[in-house]
Design a protein around this motif. Structure first.
Motif, PDB file in Angstrom:
ATOM      1  N   ASP A 101      31.232  32.802  54.924  1.00  0.00           N
ATOM      2  CA  ASP A 101      32.315  31.936  55.497  1.00  0.00           C
ATOM      3  C   ASP A 101      32.782  30.845  54.249  1.00  0.00           C
ATOM      4  N   ASN A 102      32.491  30.948  53.295  1.00  0.00           N
ATOM      5  CA  ASN A 102      32.613  30.076  51.926  1.00  0.00           C
ATOM      6  C   ASN A 102      32.886  30.444  50.625  1.00  0.00           C
ATOM      7  N   ILE A 103      34.025  31.615  50.766  1.00  0.00           N
ATOM      8  CA  ILE A 103      34.481  32.140  49.748  1.00  0.00           C
ATOM      9  C   ILE A 103      34.725  31.586  48.336  1.00  0.00           C
ATOM     10  N   THR A 104      35.359  30.404  48.694  1.00  0.00           N
ATOM     11  CA  THR A 104      35.782  29.428  47.582  1.00  0.00           C
ATOM     12  C   THR A 104      34.602  29.181  46.709  1.00  0.00           C
ATOM     13  N   GLY A 105      33.582  28.524  47.822  1.00  0.00           N
ATOM     14  CA  GLY A 105      32.530  27.874  47.266  1.00  0.00           C
ATOM     15  C   GLY A 105      31.488  28.913  46.388  1.00  0.00           C
ATOM     16  N   ASN A 106      31.507  30.277  47.090  1.00  0.00           N
ATOM     17  CA  ASN A 106      30.515  31.079  46.562  1.00  0.00           C
ATOM     18  C   ASN A 106      31.160  31.948  45.404  1.00  0.00           C
ATOM     19  N   MET A 107      32.343  31.803  44.796  1.00  0.00           N
ATOM     20  CA  MET A 107      33.016  32.685  44.074  1.00  0.00           C
ATOM     21  C   MET A 107      32.254  32.558  42.745  1.00  0.00           C
ATOM     22  N   SER A 108      31.666  31.458  42.200  1.00  0.00           N
ATOM     23  CA  SER A 108      31.175  31.468  40.844  1.00  0.00           C
ATOM     24  C   SER A 108      30.069  32.350  41.027  1.00  0.00           C
ATOM     25  N   ALA A 110      29.401  34.976  42.929  1.00  0.00           N
ATOM     26  CA  ALA A 110      29.807  36.399  42.940  1.00  0.00           C
ATOM     27  C   ALA A 110      30.189  36.874  41.460  1.00  0.00           C
ATOM     28  N   ILE A 111      30.849  35.790  40.829  1.00  0.00           N
ATOM     29  CA  ILE A 111      31.137  36.261  39.385  1.00  0.00           C
ATOM     30  C   ILE A 111      30.159  36.392  38.572  1.00  0.00           C
ATOM     31  N   ASP A 112      29.041  35.542  38.634  1.00  0.00           N
ATOM     32  CA  ASP A 112      27.923  35.781  37.779  1.00  0.00           C
ATOM     33  C   ASP A 112      27.025  37.161  38.155  1.00  0.00           C
ATOM     34  N   PHE A 113      27.142  37.385  39.448  1.00  0.00           N
ATOM     35  CA  PHE A 113      26.237  38.588  40.130  1.00  0.00           C
ATOM     36  C   PHE A 113      26.897  39.770  39.658  1.00  0.00           C
ATOM     37  N   PHE A 114      28.199  40.117  39.782  1.00  0.00           N
ATOM     38  CA  PHE A 114      28.845  41.147  39.346  1.00  0.00           C
ATOM     39  C   PHE A 114      29.005  41.188  37.677  1.00  0.00           C
ATOM     40  N   VAL A 149      40.993  42.943  42.943  1.00  0.00           N
ATOM     41  CA  VAL A 149      41.505  42.886  41.657  1.00  0.00           C
ATOM     42  C   VAL A 149      41.433  41.625  41.161  1.00  0.00           C
ATOM     43  N   GLU A 150      41.720  40.538  41.855  1.00  0.00           N
ATOM     44  CA  GLU A 150      41.536  39.160  41.263  1.00  0.00           C
ATOM     45  C   GLU A 150      39.878  38.847  40.954  1.00  0.00           C
ATOM     46  N   LEU A 151      39.040  39.290  41.683  1.00  0.00           N
ATOM     47  CA  LEU A 151      37.636  39.091  41.428  1.00  0.00           C
ATOM     48  C   LEU A 151      37.095  39.999  39.997  1.00  0.00           C
ATOM     49  N   ILE A 152      37.631  41.178  40.069  1.00  0.00           N
ATOM     50  CA  ILE A 152      37.524  42.012  38.826  1.00  0.00           C
ATOM     51  C   ILE A 152      37.756  41.482  37.606  1.00  0.00           C
ATOM     52  N   TYR A 153      39.188  40.886  37.670  1.00  0.00           N
ATOM     53  CA  TYR A 153      39.499  40.047  36.493  1.00  0.00           C
ATOM     54  C   TYR A 153      38.894  38.964  35.915  1.00  0.00           C
ATOM     55  N   LYS A 154      38.141  38.210  37.106  1.00  0.00           N
ATOM     56  CA  LYS A 154      37.414  36.991  37.191  1.00  0.00           C
ATOM     57  C   LYS A 154      36.137  37.384  36.338  1.00  0.00           C
ATOM     58  N   VAL A 155      35.559  38.524  36.905  1.00  0.00           N
ATOM     59  CA  VAL A 155      34.365  38.970  36.276  1.00  0.00           C
ATOM     60  C   VAL A 155      34.345  39.311  34.615  1.00  0.00           C
ATOM     61  N   SER A 156      35.610  39.977  34.524  1.00  0.00           N
ATOM     62  CA  SER A 156      35.705  40.461  33.282  1.00  0.00           C
ATOM     63  C   SER A 156      34.533  41.050  32.422  1.00  0.00           C
ATOM     64  N   SER A 157      34.191  42.272  32.856  1.00  0.00           N
ATOM     65  CA  SER A 157      33.153  43.053  32.541  1.00  0.00           C
ATOM     66  C   SER A 157      33.533  44.341  32.472  1.00  0.00           C
ATOM     67  N   GLU A 158      33.489  45.242  31.260  1.00  0.00           N
ATOM     68  CA  GLU A 158      33.813  46.519  31.193  1.00  0.00           C
ATOM     69  C   GLU A 158      33.252  47.525  32.273  1.00  0.00           C
ATOM     70  N   GLY A 159      32.160  47.032  32.915  1.00  0.00           N
ATOM     71  CA  GLY A 159      31.498  47.910  33.746  1.00  0.00           C
ATOM     72  C   GLY A 159      31.868  47.510  35.221  1.00  0.00           C
ATOM     73  N   VAL A 160      32.843  46.752  35.348  1.00  0.00           N
ATOM     74  CA  VAL A 160      33.320  46.237  36.782  1.00  0.00           C
ATOM     75  C   VAL A 160      34.710  46.753  36.935  1.00  0.00           C
TER      76      VAL A 160
END
Length: 246
Positions: A101-108, A110-114, A149-160
């Protein structure tokens, strides 16, 4: 069913690992490689994708650091499993395990995880493909294709990359034309319906295949449905989807 798939000219099979090896599926890499080789040799079917990768897992990404570590390690085993069977796509759906329920707060987080998983996946010859899941699947994290797609660009990994799910696009009333803008990140596609119902005939399907030809899409398109205990229904869908790809 394998014989039916071959007879209609289908070249791939998407699997849930626990349907092949019910207990601890990722501990059976050697057996899985042998099984995949036999499937290819006998029926001409390559493992196009794996899904339901966290089946039975109760841990959640956005709970504790320890739970995230467990999920990272488990997913790395799934990646090695995919590599062993020559599978180039791992669908990341897992809606309940990613709810927050805290998407903004947890985005970082998620980025590190993926990022960690994506970098590991590309080293092992596969891709983690993020799938948007609408609210009907009990998640509030990444409900639309555009959010994925927004998350994929934020993660910026060729494997995602992106797993396109038509059931999501249908439920959300998304514009199929949006996929043209993000062609570079599409790694796999599901022809599906909301709640995994039997595939209906839709103009959207014709639009999709025309778009895929325009962007020179080179990956797999899977039919994804729930088990309705009817081979006749499956065959009708196989015939229908084959007629679209001409």
């Amino acid at each position: 069913m394998y014989e039916i798939l071959r007879s209609y000219g289908y070249q791939g099979l998407e699997i849930a690992p626990t349907r092949i090896f019910m207990e601890h599926p990722y501990s059976h890499r050697a057996e899985a490689k042998h099984w995949a080789t036999e499937l290819k040799n006998e029926y001409g079917l390559k493992i196009s994708s794996i899904q339901s990768i966290w089946y039975g897992r109760q841990e959640k990404i956005f709970e504790t650091e320890n739970e995230r570590k467990i999920l990272v390690n488990y997913t790395k085993k799934a990646i090695l499993f995919a590599e062993s069977i020559g599978c180039k796509n791992i669908v990341f759906g897992c809606p309940r395990n990613r709810d927050t329920d805290n998407i903004t707060g947890n985005m970082s987080i998620a980025i590190d995880f993926f990022k960690e998983l994506g970098d590991y996946a590309i080293k092992h010859n596969t891709i983690v493909a993020i799938e948007a899941n609408p609210l009907i699947y009990n998640t509030r994290f990444i409900n639309t294709t555009e959010q994925a797609v927004e998350l994929i660009y934020k993660v910026s990994s060729e494997g995602v990359k992106l797993n396109v799910d038509l059931g999501t696009i249908i439920y959300n009333k998304e514009d199929i034309g949006y996929l043209r803008q993000v062609a570079e990140v599409i790694n796999h596609i599901h022809i599906s319906e909301p709640n995994l119902n039997i595939i209906e005939r839709r103009d959207m399907h014709k639009q999709l295949f025309a778009l895929l030809k325009d962007i020179n899409y080179q990956h797999f398109v899977s039919i994804e449905m729930g088990n309705k205990d009817s081979i006749e229904d499956v065959v009708r869908v196989l015939e229908y989807v084959k007629s679209l790809n001409v």
